[in-house]
Write an enzyme that holds these catalytic residues in place. Structure first.
Site, PDB file in Angstrom:
ATOM      1  N   GLU B  48      -1.119  -7.888   1.156  1.00  0.00           N
ATOM      2  CA  GLU B  48      -1.718  -6.964   0.190  1.00  0.00           C
ATOM      3  C   GLU B  48      -0.624  -6.490  -0.751  1.00  0.00           C
ATOM      4  O   GLU B  48       0.342  -5.866  -0.314  1.00  0.00           O
ATOM      5  CB  GLU B  48      -2.325  -5.749   0.905  1.00  0.00           C
ATOM      6  CG  GLU B  48      -3.611  -6.060   1.639  1.00  0.00           C
ATOM      7  CD  GLU B  48      -4.264  -4.814   2.247  1.00  0.00           C
ATOM      8  OE1 GLU B  48      -5.276  -4.981   2.938  1.00  0.00           O
ATOM      9  OE2 GLU B  48      -3.765  -3.694   2.036  1.00  0.00           O
ATOM     10  N   ASP B  59      -4.190   7.943  -0.516  1.00  0.00           N
ATOM     11  CA  ASP B  59      -2.883   7.716   0.098  1.00  0.00           C
ATOM     12  C   ASP B  59      -2.175   8.982   0.549  1.00  0.00           C
ATOM     13  O   ASP B  59      -2.229  10.015  -0.118  1.00  0.00           O
ATOM     14  CB  ASP B  59      -1.978   6.950  -0.877  1.00  0.00           C
ATOM     15  CG  ASP B  59      -2.409   5.508  -1.011  1.00  0.00           C
ATOM     16  OD1 ASP B  59      -2.674   4.891   0.030  1.00  0.00           O
ATOM     17  OD2 ASP B  59      -2.499   5.013  -2.146  1.00  0.00           O
TER      18      ASP B  59
END
Lengths: 399, 268
Positions: B48, B59
């Protein structure tokens, strides 16, 4: 023209939607169902209206600014006095509505974001009143600038948590509040402060703020037996403006939103999201925002902490695109001048945010005739701003 | 319609799948390319490649800081996609997934983004703030180009799991627990039954991510899931070696150390 937005996908025209991590989708769907259910329940609506009446001081007056109208020599200017609402701004209308909904949903923990602290104070206030646990995220930089509001929230029993990421202002406080919500979604209600965020937030906040416009319409009917010709309101995220505009969208009334043009639209120091922004996604909603060519969000600027948000409510984006509402930039200096004018002419010290709407109102009023009517949404009082007004005026006189 | 390499890699691999996440441009382009190659060498099955974003809602602190460093270095979506052909040229063979928030994609425009991603030799996309309801158009357009749009399911997805799993492409990203990305000490035991439930509905491999940072995490998930996704734990290593990675004379040593960490995490 149909103004019955949002549609079933949470869109206002092409704007709005739900751009959030999967973890939040269930909570958002749950909120949507609970909101529908509550808004259709007379006992909920009555409780909301009763709380605003006996606790918050509604209805707020519609004040005729006679000396000011005469001085400007144009339209009759009326002020919708949200500055007289408990805690000093329109923010409480929404905080009461959402907190009652949270209570109805059985959620006892509230999380909110705040910029200058007005929404944080409103949320802390209603949480104290209803016995809910309250956490408020506030940018570290804003906490420094608005020390007294931090203390006010703490006095009211809220926990104020500094947002230390990014530029440490409203945008980042909102990011942190959403991150907190993602981690505590099972027992926490996110009480957002403006008509922003993923569906159903923009619709919900609008429906809890439309009382401003509904009252105005009724009050003016009694006083003048007519509709206003023009209405102005300031827009950051846009909750007081949508609350004022929404009941008039189908009427023959010209609507103007005042955006913060900061140091000027030709500079980079502004928060004029509609005038200067481009389409993008912020905090879960597709709207206009201030960003660079790579889609990175740029920190906006305004003298007013309540208007320096890089996005805008998706319904405003739609109303701008459809042409129903016009949005114009008002600079720091113009807002300060309007603030001084209103203070001296009527003995009302407006919030710097509201002073943006006043400037636009004065400009429009001058071009109107004395039998025409203009209403300004005076969204908040200026006591909170006295220090920054003083600093700005001293700076100006030195330049 | 061309066939998809992500599903192929995920289906033919020896389990558990190891899917690392790295942030493009942290601390610079060369380090990102080298790190990708090291991770393939260490046994990664799929990579990724994260795009730094100013407002990464999903996040935690480690990836926020990582994005900040990458943005300061001038990284953006286009430059990150342009790293993929260089990685390929230097021998990277595993499928690459472009992991980006939606706003940079909107600015580039969806079609341009998908075209560039495909042309660069990447194999899939993952947009964490584009839930099922908002992703149907881009998913279909990606599929037409042979790109997999990776879907996520979370412990709160409840009845949504079935719908999402039914249309999943490549592999299904199972979020271990509520909250943002970042290392966690332990997982709630509920994760196992959740993954089991997801597997019942999924016709593609199911990999678990969010908070996987220790060998015992990987061990405990090995039998229930098809693989693990590791992001913050790796970028925490990058953070610890950031100066060495930035500098070409010390980079190899830093890469070896990160590779050592990864091996200790995944090798059984």
């Amino acid at each position: 023209m149909s103004n019955f937005y949002p549609d079933e996908n949470g869109r206002f025209g092409s704007f709005g939607g739900k751009f959030v991590p999967e973890t939040l989708m269930y909570a958002i769907d749950e909120l949507e169902l609970s909101l529908e259910d509550a808004l259709a329940d007379d006992s909920f609506i009555n409780e909301y209206k009763h709380t605003l009446m006996e606790y918050a001081g509604r209805p707020t007056p519609l004040t005729y600014a006679s000396r000011l109208s005469e001085q400007l020599g144009g339209a009759k200017i009326y002020l919708k006095r949200e500055d007289l609402l408990h805690t000093g701004a329109h923010k409480l209308n929404n905080a009461v509505g959402q907190a009652l909904l949270a209570q109805r949903m059985g959620k006892k923990k509230i999380v909110a974001e705040t910029g200058a602290g007005q929404h944080g104070v409103a949320t802390a206030t209603v949480c104290a009143r209803l016995g809910l646990e309250c956490k408020v995220f506030m940018g570290e930089e804003d906490m420094r600038r608005q020390e007294l509001n931090v203390f006010r929230m703490e006095l009211l029993g809220a926990e104020v948590i500094p947002a230390t990421s990014g530029s440490r202002t409203l945008k980042d406080a909102t990011n942190e509040a959403i991150r907190y919500w993602v981690a505590n979604v099972e027992d926490t209600f996110y009480l957002i402060g403006s008509v922003v965020g993923p569906h159903p937030y923009p619709r919900m906040v609008r429906d809890f703020q439309r009382i401003i416009g509904d009252e105005t319409k009724e009050q003016l009917r009694e006083i003048e037996s007519s509709l206003p010709d023009v209405i102005t309101a300031c827009v950051g995220g846009g909750s007081n403006a949508i609350g004022m505009f929404y009941p008039f969208l189908e009427d023959d009334v010209k609507l103007f939103g005042a955006e913060a043009a900061g140091k000027g639209l030709s500079t980079e120091k502004h928060a004029a999201t509609i005038t200067k922004g481009t389409k993008g996604v912020i905090h879960g909603s597709l709207t206009y925002l201030i960003q660079d060519e790579h889609g990175q969000i740029i920190e906006p600027y305004s003298i007013s902490a309540g208007l320096d948000y890089p996005g805008i409510g998706p319904e405003h984006a739609h109303l701008a695109e459809s042409g129903r509402v016009s949005y114009e930039g008002v600079t720091d200096a113009e807002a300060l001048e309007a603030l001084t004018l209103l203070s001296k002419a009527e003995g009302i010290l407006p919030a710097i945010e509201s002073a943006h709407a006043l400037h636009l109102a004065f400009e429009k009023a001058k071009q109107m005739t004395s039998d025409e009517i203009l209403v300004v949404c005076l969204s908040g009082r200026g006591d909170k701003d006295v220090n920054s007004i003083k600093a700005a005026m001293e700076k100006e006189s030195h330049e | 319609m061309s066939k998809n390499r992500v599903l192929e890699a995920a289906s033919s691999a020896t389990y558990p799948l190891f899917i690392p996440f790295i942030m493009a441009g942290d601390p610079n382009e060369e380090a990102t390319i080298e790190l990708a190659l090291s991770l393939e060498d260490a046994g990664a099955h799929i990579l990724e490649l994260g795009i730094p974003y100013s407002d990464p809602l999903a996040d935690g602190p480690v990836l926020q800081e990582s994005a900040k460093r990458a943005l300061l270095g001038g990284m953006n979506l286009k430059k990150a996609i342009d790293l993929v052909p260089v990685m390929r040229q230097r021998g990277l063979t595993i499928p690459v997934i472009i992991f980006t928030y939606y706003n940079p994609v909107l600015q580039m425009e969806e079609e341009t983004f998908l075209h560039a991603t495909k042309e660069a030799g990447a194999d899939g996309i993952l947009i964490p703030d584009l839930p099922y309801e908002e992703s149907r158009n881009i998913s279909a357009a990606a599929k037409e180009r042979g790109l997999a749009n990776i879907s996520l399911v979370a412990p709160t997805s409840a009845t949504r799991v079935e719908t999402i799993a039914k249309e999943a492409e490549g592999f299904l990203y199972c979020v271990s627990s509520v909250g943002v990305t970042g290392t966690r000490d332990t997982f709630s035991p509920e994760v196992y039954s959740f993954v089991n439930q997801v597997k019942q509905h999924s016709h593609v491999p199911v990999a678990v991510g969010f908070g996987i940072s220790r060998r015992e995490h990987v061990e405990s998930l090995k039998d229930v899931s098809d693989g693990v996704i590791v992001g913050s734990a790796i970028m925490k290593q990058v953070q610890a070696h950031v100066d060495d990675l930035a500098n070409s004379s010390t980079r190899q040593n830093a890469l070896d150390q990160i590779k050592g960490f990864v091996s200790s995490l995944i090798s059984s």
